[in-house]
Design a protein around this motif. Structure first.
Motif, PDB file in Angstrom:
ATOM      1  N   ARG A  72      50.844  26.072  51.510  1.00 56.10           N
ATOM      2  CA  ARG A  72      50.945  26.160  50.050  1.00 56.10           C
ATOM      3  C   ARG A  72      50.025  27.257  49.517  1.00 56.10           C
ATOM      4  N   ALA A  73      48.805  27.319  50.047  1.00 56.18           N
ATOM      5  CA  ALA A  73      47.850  28.342  49.612  1.00 56.18           C
ATOM      6  C   ALA A  73      48.353  29.738  49.986  1.00 56.18           C
ATOM      7  N   ARG A  74      48.891  29.880  51.181  1.00 58.26           N
ATOM      8  CA  ARG A  74      49.441  31.189  51.586  1.00 58.26           C
ATOM      9  C   ARG A  74      50.561  31.623  50.637  1.00 58.26           C
ATOM     10  N   TRP A  75      51.397  30.681  50.241  1.00 58.60           N
ATOM     11  CA  TRP A  75      52.481  31.006  49.309  1.00 58.60           C
ATOM     12  C   TRP A  75      51.920  31.450  47.960  1.00 58.60           C
ATOM     13  N   ARG A  76      50.892  30.759  47.482  1.00 56.80           N
ATOM     14  CA  ARG A  76      50.297  31.099  46.184  1.00 56.80           C
ATOM     15  C   ARG A  76      49.567  32.446  46.227  1.00 56.80           C
ATOM     16  N   CYS A  77      49.212  32.914  47.414  1.00 59.15           N
ATOM     17  CA  CYS A  77      48.524  34.201  47.554  1.00 59.15           C
ATOM     18  C   CYS A  77      49.487  35.383  47.463  1.00 59.15           C
ATOM     19  N   ARG A  78      50.762  35.118  47.461  1.00 60.75           N
ATOM     20  CA  ARG A  78      51.744  36.193  47.296  1.00 60.75           C
ATOM     21  C   ARG A  78      51.785  36.553  45.824  1.00 60.75           C
ATOM     22  N   ARG A  79      51.315  37.745  45.506  1.00 62.97           N
ATOM     23  CA  ARG A  79      51.154  38.147  44.110  1.00 62.97           C
ATOM     24  C   ARG A  79      51.965  39.396  43.816  1.00 62.97           C
ATOM     25  N   GLY A  80      51.942  39.806  42.562  1.00 70.25           N
ATOM     26  CA  GLY A  80      52.671  40.990  42.126  1.00 70.25           C
ATOM     27  C   GLY A  80      51.943  42.295  42.373  1.00 70.25           C
ATOM     28  N   LEU A  81      50.647  42.220  42.634  1.00 72.09           N
ATOM     29  CA  LEU A  81      49.860  43.422  42.907  1.00 72.09           C
ATOM     30  C   LEU A  81      49.613  43.543  44.407  1.00 72.09           C
ATOM     31  N   LEU A  82      49.939  44.686  44.968  1.00 71.26           N
ATOM     32  CA  LEU A  82      49.751  44.910  46.392  1.00 71.26           C
ATOM     33  C   LEU A  82      48.297  44.707  46.796  1.00 71.26           C
ATOM     34  N   GLU A  83      47.381  45.180  45.969  1.00 73.48           N
ATOM     35  CA  GLU A  83      45.959  45.043  46.274  1.00 73.48           C
ATOM     36  C   GLU A  83      45.569  43.574  46.425  1.00 73.48           C
ATOM     37  N   LEU A  84      46.072  42.736  45.521  1.00 74.86           N
ATOM     38  CA  LEU A  84      45.781  41.308  45.601  1.00 74.86           C
ATOM     39  C   LEU A  84      46.392  40.698  46.847  1.00 74.86           C
ATOM     40  N   ASP A  85      47.621  41.073  47.167  1.00 73.42           N
ATOM     41  CA  ASP A  85      48.261  40.566  48.383  1.00 73.42           C
ATOM     42  C   ASP A  85      47.392  40.841  49.600  1.00 73.42           C
ATOM     43  N   ILE A  86      46.896  42.053  49.696  1.00 76.20           N
ATOM     44  CA  ILE A  86      46.097  42.446  50.856  1.00 76.20           C
ATOM     45  C   ILE A  86      44.797  41.651  50.911  1.00 76.20           C
ATOM     46  N   VAL A  87      44.071  41.611  49.805  1.00 79.01           N
ATOM     47  CA  VAL A  87      42.782  40.916  49.777  1.00 79.01           C
ATOM     48  C   VAL A  87      42.969  39.423  50.032  1.00 79.01           C
ATOM     49  N   LEU A  88      43.932  38.816  49.366  1.00 76.18           N
ATOM     50  CA  LEU A  88      44.119  37.370  49.507  1.00 76.18           C
ATOM     51  C   LEU A  88      44.595  36.988  50.906  1.00 76.18           C
ATOM     52  N   GLN A  89      45.449  37.789  51.502  1.00 77.69           N
ATOM     53  CA  GLN A  89      45.895  37.478  52.866  1.00 77.69           C
ATOM     54  C   GLN A  89      44.745  37.617  53.870  1.00 77.69           C
ATOM     55  N   ARG A  90      43.925  38.628  53.702  1.00 78.37           N
ATOM     56  CA  ARG A  90      42.753  38.769  54.579  1.00 78.37           C
ATOM     57  C   ARG A  90      41.802  37.596  54.386  1.00 78.37           C
ATOM     58  N   ASP A 148      47.367  37.832  37.587  1.00 78.43           N
ATOM     59  CA  ASP A 148      47.058  38.855  38.595  1.00 78.43           C
ATOM     60  C   ASP A 148      46.010  39.859  38.137  1.00 78.43           C
ATOM     61  N   ASN A 149      46.186  40.425  36.957  1.00 72.94           N
ATOM     62  CA  ASN A 149      45.256  41.465  36.497  1.00 72.94           C
ATOM     63  C   ASN A 149      43.850  40.919  36.297  1.00 72.94           C
ATOM     64  N   ASP A 150      43.735  39.713  35.766  1.00 74.21           N
ATOM     65  CA  ASP A 150      42.418  39.112  35.566  1.00 74.21           C
ATOM     66  C   ASP A 150      41.730  38.854  36.904  1.00 74.21           C
ATOM     67  N   LEU A 151      42.485  38.316  37.851  1.00 72.72           N
ATOM     68  CA  LEU A 151      41.921  38.044  39.173  1.00 72.72           C
ATOM     69  C   LEU A 151      41.498  39.339  39.854  1.00 72.72           C
ATOM     70  N   TRP A 152      42.341  40.350  39.782  1.00 74.66           N
ATOM     71  CA  TRP A 152      41.989  41.630  40.402  1.00 74.66           C
ATOM     72  C   TRP A 152      40.740  42.237  39.761  1.00 74.66           C
ATOM     73  N   ASP A 153      40.644  42.154  38.436  1.00 70.16           N
ATOM     74  CA  ASP A 153      39.457  42.679  37.760  1.00 70.16           C
ATOM     75  C   ASP A 153      38.193  41.965  38.220  1.00 70.16           C
ATOM     76  N   MET A 154      38.277  40.671  38.425  1.00 68.26           N
ATOM     77  CA  MET A 154      37.109  39.917  38.902  1.00 68.26           C
ATOM     78  C   MET A 154      36.747  40.326  40.332  1.00 68.26           C
ATOM     79  N   ILE A 155      37.751  40.462  41.168  1.00 69.05           N
ATOM     80  CA  ILE A 155      37.502  40.827  42.569  1.00 69.05           C
ATOM     81  C   ILE A 155      36.952  42.251  42.662  1.00 69.05           C
TER      82      ILE A 155
END
Length: 76
Positions: free
Chosen positions: A6-24, A49-56
């Motif tokens: 379930r967590a892996r599925w939720r890590c699939r995002r619209g931003l490529l950068e987030l996909d990479i960071v979250l999968q790692r 997505d944008n808020d999460l990416w800004d925090m990361i």
């Protein structure tokens, strides 16, 4: 195991950068998180997505001291 999938599925995002960071993050850290950290991670995944990416990416001042999971995400 169902929570992991379930967590892996939720890590699939619209931003490529987030996909990479979250999968790692999932590959390196997810199975080592305690219950409080899992809740923090779920909360972070609930952000847009944008808020999460800004925090990361440290663009938005957040309380990283109170979020060890956010600190882990920022190191990836």
């Amino acid at each position: 195991m169902k929570n992991l999938e379930r967590a892996r599925w939720r890590c699939r995002r619209g931003l490529l950068e987030l996909d990479i960071v979250l999968q790692r993050f999932m590959d390196e850290h997810y199975t080592k998180l305690n219950e409080a950290e899992l809740r923090q991670f779920e909360t972070l995944l609930g952000l847009p997505d944008n808020d999460l990416w800004d925090m990361i990416a440290l663009k938005e001042a957040g309380s990283a001291d109170s979020h060890p999971v956010l600190r882990l995400l920022q190191t990836i």
